[in-house]
Design an enzyme around this catalytic site. Structure first.
Site, PDB file in Angstrom:
ATOM      1  N   GLU A 160      28.561  31.605  98.782  1.00  0.00           N
ATOM      2  CA  GLU A 160      27.847  30.365  98.525  1.00  0.00           C
ATOM      3  C   GLU A 160      28.805  29.202  98.715  1.00  0.00           C
ATOM      4  OE1 GLU A 160      26.408  30.308  94.531  1.00  0.00           O
ATOM      5  OE2 GLU A 160      28.392  30.453  93.627  1.00  0.00           O
ATOM      6  N   ARG A 183      30.950  20.361  95.089  1.00  0.00           N
ATOM      7  CA  ARG A 183      31.565  19.584  94.013  1.00  0.00           C
ATOM      8  C   ARG A 183      33.013  20.018  93.845  1.00  0.00           C
ATOM      9  NH1 ARG A 183      32.089  23.780  90.620  1.00  0.00           N
ATOM     10  NH2 ARG A 183      30.351  25.242  90.364  1.00  0.00           N
TER      11      ARG A 183
END
Length: 453
Positions: free
Chosen positions: A298, A302
């Protein structure tokens, strides 16, 4: 460059961001709940704004209140840290619509990478390796059984949305799949706030992927610059986990060969380019320890909890670079090979045997110090670790010329770190550092489970 930054987070990551914001000569603005009024990040900011009660939904997760805080304090930019609203595309859009600078990737990049199925399909199209798995959402057990039969057991079952490993499970046969599927469905319902009976009866979206038996969890730090370039800043090994949650990270990974590292870094750059990525992000991969190959897991849009290990081996302040990219400025570093070895140990207020949270007032807090030691902490003596938030108290990070020196410093630092009051996992970290498998570097994501079996 904007002159003020509101940090939409709490604890150690808010404190860490405040530090860099102030070092850059900018005004640091904190937001906080009633439960966090006395924490260091509130005191150390130039200004603080009370959001509301302790419950996250009434404070840190309340988009309207955070935007109100920006208006009340005159903040010009918003840094979300990690967790809470950091990967919430709607929040990013609300910040931008309010005429503020969002310190993070574009909302559409957050959205595209937030759904694991969409993300893996996009990565596959970009030439990033992915595991055999479902390309469409699986919404019912019959569909899951058919998909697993095609993929081949064992399979990993997980929610299409959300992160942190919540709801993940491994199925070795049809009976195991039924249980793992229901666990994932319940986790997806909690994450989305809706049940399968809503929206026409379709269940939550579930993803099935081929399970790698002896896997390492290795991620690549990327930075998308203001001019559109994507660079990779090395990898981190995050394989020491309990309940699919990371506990210890290190860089570089002791389980990655130079050839595999080169392929992983190149794939991570392609991943960032595929979504026009800007700012700091992480491409997470699963490495087959036996085959020395990897697949995409994934992408976290951030700053990561474990970013300090990359900072220690590269000398790059990732928060500073995030702020510069958000302001449209060029980055202030030249990419170079990582130097030495860094390890991060997460210090939690939790039982060191079963890892259950153990909040409470901190009576004693004595931090280790010395060459090669960095501590990113959210608390001091007299503070209280409350049950409202994640029990992470601090990140104890060490750097050495090589892994052997880093391990020696980590052992000394853990032994010198005194925390009394709440339960804490320092005894477990000491046990881990002396574990032959971890010390040897040839470990995988099953290490903690084996230690506790």
């Amino acid at each position: 460059m904007f002159e003020s930054v509101l940090v939409a987070n709490r604890g150690e990551i808010a404190r860490r961001i405040v530090r860099t914001v102030k070092c850059m000569g900018l005004r640091a603005i904190a937001v906080h709940s009633e439960a966090d009024t006395d924490l260091p990040f509130v005191r150390e900011a130039d200004e603080a704004f009370l959001l509301g009660p302790a419950a996250p939904a009434q404070s840190y997760l309340d988009v309207a209140k955070v935007i109100e805080a920006c208006r009340a304090t005159g903040a010009r930019a918003v840094h979300p840290g990690y967790g809470f609203l950091a990967e919430n595309a709607a929040f990013a859009r609300a910040v931008i619509d309010a005429g503020l600078v969002w310190v993070g990737p574009a909302p559409d990049a957050i959205e595209r990478m937030g759904d694991k199925i969409n993300a893996r399909n996009l990565m596959e199209a970009a030439g990033v390796p992915v595991a055999a798995g479902t390309r469409e959402p699986v919404t019912g057990l019959p569909q899951a059984l058919a998909a697993a039969a095609e993929i081949g057991y064992p399979v990993m079952v997980k929610t299409a949305g959300g992160g942190g490993g919540i709801g993940m499970g491994v199925a070795h046969d049809e009976a195991g799949l039924a249980g793992a599927f229901q666990t994932a469905v319940r986790a997806a319902e909690r994450f989305s706030g809706r049940t399968g009976s809503e929206g026409g009866g379709a269940g939550p979206a579930i993803l099935l992927e081929r399970y790698i038996q002896r896997a390492r969890h290795v991620e690549v730090q990327i930075l998308g610059t203001a001019d559109g370039t994507v660079v990779a800043l090395g990898e981190r090994d995050c394989s020491v986990q309990r309940r699919h949650q990371k506990v210890v990270e290190e860089s570089p990974s002791p389980g990655v060969t130079p050839e595999l590292r080169e392929r992983m870094l190149a794939a991570a750059v392609r991943a960032g380019e595929a979504v026009g990525y800007r700012g700091a992000g992480t491409v997470e991969c699963l490495v087959d320890a036996d085959e020395q190959d990897f697949v995409f897991l994934e992408m976290n849009t951030r700053l990561q909890v474990e970013h300090p290990v990359t900072e220690l081996v590269t000398g790059v302040d990732l928060v500073e670079q995030q702020l510069r990219v958000a302001a449209g400025e060029p980055v202030t570093f030249t990419a170079a090979p990582p130097r030495g070895h860094a390890i991060e140990l997460r210090v939690y207020a939790e039982d060191p045997k079963r890892f259950f949270p153990g909040p409470g007032k901190i009576d004693v807090w004595e931090e280790p110090a010395g060459p090669g030691i960095r501590l990113d902490s959210g608390y001091v003596a007299g503070n209280t670790v409350t049950p409202f938030y994640d029990p992470l108290m601090a990140k104890l990070c060490v750097h050495g010329d090589d892994r052997e020196e880093a391990l020696a410093r980590a052992r000394e630092a853990v032994a010198a770190f005194r925390v009394e009051g709440p339960k804490n996992n320092l005894p477990f970290l000491a046990e881990l550092l002396d574990d032959a498998e971890f010390a040897g570097g040839d470990y995988d994501t099953g290490l903690v489970a084996r230690m506790r079996s």
